[in-house]
Scaffold this motif. Structure first.
Motif, PDB file in Angstrom:
ATOM      1  N   GLY A  35       0.807  -1.207   0.000  1.00  0.00           N
ATOM      2  CA  GLY A  35       0.000   0.000   0.000  1.00  0.00           C
ATOM      3  C   GLY A  35       0.843   1.260   0.000  1.00  0.00           C
ATOM      4  N   TRP A  36       0.153   2.353  -0.210  1.00  0.00           N
ATOM      5  CA  TRP A  36       0.768   3.673  -0.169  1.00  0.00           C
ATOM      6  C   TRP A  36      -0.014   4.565   0.785  1.00  0.00           C
ATOM      7  CZ3 TRP A  36       5.305   4.885  -2.551  1.00  0.00           C
ATOM      8  CH2 TRP A  36       5.749   4.016  -3.547  1.00  0.00           C
ATOM      9  N   PHE A  37       0.729   5.339   1.550  1.00  0.00           N
ATOM     10  CA  PHE A  37       0.181   6.345   2.439  1.00  0.00           C
ATOM     11  C   PHE A  37       0.893   7.660   2.156  1.00  0.00           C
ATOM     12  CE2 PHE A  37      -0.723   2.362   4.337  1.00  0.00           C
ATOM     13  CZ  PHE A  37      -1.841   2.512   5.146  1.00  0.00           C
ATOM     14  N   ARG A  38       0.337   8.732   2.650  1.00  0.00           N
ATOM     15  CA  ARG A  38       1.005  10.017   2.491  1.00  0.00           C
ATOM     16  C   ARG A  38       0.779  10.873   3.718  1.00  0.00           C
ATOM     17  NH1 ARG A  38      -2.715  12.665  -2.355  1.00  0.00           N
ATOM     18  NH2 ARG A  38      -4.581  13.102  -1.084  1.00  0.00           N
ATOM     19  N   GLN A  39       1.701  11.794   3.923  1.00  0.00           N
ATOM     20  CA  GLN A  39       1.607  12.715   5.040  1.00  0.00           C
ATOM     21  C   GLN A  39       1.980  14.107   4.557  1.00  0.00           C
ATOM     22  OE1 GLN A  39       3.822  11.588   8.533  1.00  0.00           O
ATOM     23  NE2 GLN A  39       2.605  12.934   9.837  1.00  0.00           N
ATOM     24  N   ALA A  40       1.011  14.993   4.567  1.00  0.00           N
ATOM     25  CA  ALA A  40       1.224  16.373   4.182  1.00  0.00           C
ATOM     26  C   ALA A  40       1.742  17.158   5.379  1.00  0.00           C
ATOM     27  CB  ALA A  40      -0.075  16.980   3.667  1.00  0.00           C
ATOM     28  N   PRO A  41       2.386  18.309   5.130  1.00  0.00           N
ATOM     29  CA  PRO A  41       2.886  19.117   6.245  1.00  0.00           C
ATOM     30  C   PRO A  41       1.788  19.470   7.239  1.00  0.00           C
ATOM     31  CG  PRO A  41       3.778  19.909   4.180  1.00  0.00           C
ATOM     32  CD  PRO A  41       2.731  18.885   3.828  1.00  0.00           C
ATOM     33  N   GLY A  42       2.046  19.205   8.503  1.00  0.00           N
ATOM     34  CA  GLY A  42       1.104  19.536   9.546  1.00  0.00           C
ATOM     35  C   GLY A  42      -0.097  18.622   9.653  1.00  0.00           C
ATOM     36  N   LYS A  43      -0.121  17.544   8.892  1.00  0.00           N
ATOM     37  CA  LYS A  43      -1.244  16.623   8.916  1.00  0.00           C
ATOM     38  C   LYS A  43      -0.777  15.214   9.255  1.00  0.00           C
ATOM     39  CE  LYS A  43      -4.599  17.030   6.065  1.00  0.00           C
ATOM     40  NZ  LYS A  43      -5.431  16.990   4.836  1.00  0.00           N
ATOM     41  N   CYS A  96       5.602   3.912   1.252  1.00  0.00           N
ATOM     42  CA  CYS A  96       5.230   2.565   0.871  1.00  0.00           C
ATOM     43  C   CYS A  96       5.074   1.725   2.124  1.00  0.00           C
ATOM     44  CB  CYS A  96       6.310   1.981  -0.037  1.00  0.00           C
ATOM     45  SG  CYS A  96       6.047   0.280  -0.559  1.00  0.00           S
ATOM     46  N   SER A  97       4.117   0.818   2.113  1.00  0.00           N
ATOM     47  CA  SER A  97       3.868  -0.029   3.266  1.00  0.00           C
ATOM     48  C   SER A  97       3.545  -1.444   2.815  1.00  0.00           C
ATOM     49  CB  SER A  97       2.710   0.537   4.093  1.00  0.00           C
ATOM     50  OG  SER A  97       2.462  -0.255   5.234  1.00  0.00           O
ATOM     51  N   ALA A  98       3.892  -2.396   3.654  1.00  0.00           N
ATOM     52  CA  ALA A  98       3.590  -3.796   3.413  1.00  0.00           C
ATOM     53  C   ALA A  98       2.877  -4.380   4.614  1.00  0.00           C
ATOM     54  CB  ALA A  98       4.853  -4.590   3.117  1.00  0.00           C
ATOM     55  N   GLY A  99       2.060  -5.390   4.364  1.00  0.00           N
ATOM     56  CA  GLY A  99       1.358  -6.086   5.420  1.00  0.00           C
ATOM     57  C   GLY A  99       1.478  -7.584   5.271  1.00  0.00           C
ATOM     58  N   ASP A 100       1.439  -8.276   6.392  1.00  0.00           N
ATOM     59  CA  ASP A 100       1.633  -9.728   6.379  1.00  0.00           C
ATOM     60  C   ASP A 100       0.453 -10.475   5.778  1.00  0.00           C
ATOM     61  OD1 ASP A 100       3.346  -9.668   9.575  1.00  0.00           O
ATOM     62  OD2 ASP A 100       4.179  -9.709   7.542  1.00  0.00           O
ATOM     63  N   GLY A 101      -0.700  -9.888   5.802  1.00  0.00           N
ATOM     64  CA  GLY A 101      -1.884 -10.525   5.263  1.00  0.00           C
ATOM     65  C   GLY A 101      -2.633  -9.604   4.336  1.00  0.00           C
ATOM     66  N   VAL A 104      -2.250  -3.668   5.353  1.00  0.00           N
ATOM     67  CA  VAL A 104      -0.932  -3.070   5.242  1.00  0.00           C
ATOM     68  C   VAL A 104      -0.649  -2.302   6.525  1.00  0.00           C
ATOM     69  CG1 VAL A 104      -0.917  -2.961   2.736  1.00  0.00           C
ATOM     70  CG2 VAL A 104      -1.885  -1.063   4.039  1.00  0.00           C
ATOM     71  N   GLY A 105       0.573  -1.822   6.670  1.00  0.00           N
ATOM     72  CA  GLY A 105       0.948  -1.067   7.844  1.00  0.00           C
ATOM     73  C   GLY A 105       1.902  -1.776   8.784  1.00  0.00           C
ATOM     74  N   ASP A 106       2.328  -2.980   8.441  1.00  0.00           N
ATOM     75  CA  ASP A 106       3.277  -3.704   9.280  1.00  0.00           C
ATOM     76  C   ASP A 106       4.710  -3.260   9.044  1.00  0.00           C
ATOM     77  OD1 ASP A 106       1.283  -5.313  10.488  1.00  0.00           O
ATOM     78  OD2 ASP A 106       1.342  -6.719   8.805  1.00  0.00           O
ATOM     79  N   TYR A 107       5.017  -2.857   7.831  1.00  0.00           N
ATOM     80  CA  TYR A 107       6.359  -2.432   7.456  1.00  0.00           C
ATOM     81  C   TYR A 107       6.259  -1.155   6.642  1.00  0.00           C
ATOM     82  CZ  TYR A 107       6.902  -7.385   8.466  1.00  0.00           C
ATOM     83  OH  TYR A 107       6.833  -8.625   9.058  1.00  0.00           O
ATOM     84  N   TRP A 108       7.304  -0.327   6.749  1.00  0.00           N
ATOM     85  CA  TRP A 108       7.274   0.986   6.107  1.00  0.00           C
ATOM     86  C   TRP A 108       8.587   1.312   5.435  1.00  0.00           C
ATOM     87  CZ3 TRP A 108       2.761   3.696   6.072  1.00  0.00           C
ATOM     88  CH2 TRP A 108       1.784   3.308   6.988  1.00  0.00           C
ATOM     89  N   GLY A 109       8.494   2.024   4.314  1.00  0.00           N
ATOM     90  CA  GLY A 109       9.663   2.609   3.704  1.00  0.00           C
ATOM     91  C   GLY A 109       9.984   3.948   4.341  1.00  0.00           C
ATOM     92  N   GLN A 110      11.027   4.595   3.838  1.00  0.00           N
ATOM     93  CA  GLN A 110      11.491   5.844   4.429  1.00  0.00           C
ATOM     94  C   GLN A 110      10.734   7.061   3.920  1.00  0.00           C
ATOM     95  OE1 GLN A 110      12.920   4.492   1.801  1.00  0.00           O
ATOM     96  NE2 GLN A 110      13.099   6.265   0.438  1.00  0.00           N
ATOM     97  N   GLY A 111       9.995   6.911   2.852  1.00  0.00           N
ATOM     98  CA  GLY A 111       9.228   7.995   2.288  1.00  0.00           C
ATOM     99  C   GLY A 111       9.931   8.684   1.141  1.00  0.00           C
ATOM    100  N   THR A 112       9.145   9.241   0.243  1.00  0.00           N
ATOM    101  CA  THR A 112       9.663  10.038  -0.859  1.00  0.00           C
ATOM    102  C   THR A 112       8.778  11.263  -1.029  1.00  0.00           C
ATOM    103  OG1 THR A 112      10.377   9.976  -3.184  1.00  0.00           O
ATOM    104  CG2 THR A 112       8.372   8.753  -2.632  1.00  0.00           C
ATOM    105  N   GLN A 113       9.403  12.401  -1.221  1.00  0.00           N
ATOM    106  CA  GLN A 113       8.679  13.664  -1.275  1.00  0.00           C
ATOM    107  C   GLN A 113       8.071  13.882  -2.647  1.00  0.00           C
ATOM    108  OE1 GLN A 113       8.244  16.238   1.212  1.00  0.00           O
ATOM    109  NE2 GLN A 113       6.777  16.938  -0.343  1.00  0.00           N
TER     110      GLN A 113
END
Length: 118
Positions: A35-43, A96-101, A104-113
């Protein structure tokens, strides 16, 4: 265990496109939902998209439906996020995130802007 490394972020003008990649280690990539997640400034971090282990099902946040496409190539141990019709509000660090089943959310990458200018 899996290690994830994102790439493909950058600066793009509104209306443009980017493709993010998430390279995973190991030979068991197909066992993970991605999966993919994102985080905007201040959010907080928000869900963007996820895809099942063999790529037959994909899910998207309403904010990106019709614009973003998640995919995976299990032979390359890589997941992708194709982002089209980008908007300034898409500006965020994408993880980026991976999940065992199924989840998702069990493992995470470092992020890219990703920065989208108006």
């Amino acid at each position: 265990q899996v290690q994830l490394v994102e790439s493909g972020g950058g600066l793009v003008q509104a209306g443009g496109s980017l493709r993010l990649s998430c390279a995973a280690s190991g030979r068991t990539f197909s066992r993970y939902a991605m999966g993919w997640f994102r985080q905007a400034p201040g959010k907080g971090r928000e869900f963007v998209a996820r895809i099942s282990r063999i790529g037959t099902m994909a899910y998207y946040a309403d904010s990106v439906k019709g614009r973003f496409t998640i995919s995976r190539d299990n032979a390359k141990n890589t997941a992708y996020l194709q982002m089209n019709s980008l908007k300034p509000e898409d500006t965020a660090v994408y993880y980026c995130s991976a999940g065992d089943g199924v989840r998702v959310g069990d493992y995470w990458g470092q992020g890219t802007q990703v920065t989208v200018s108006s």
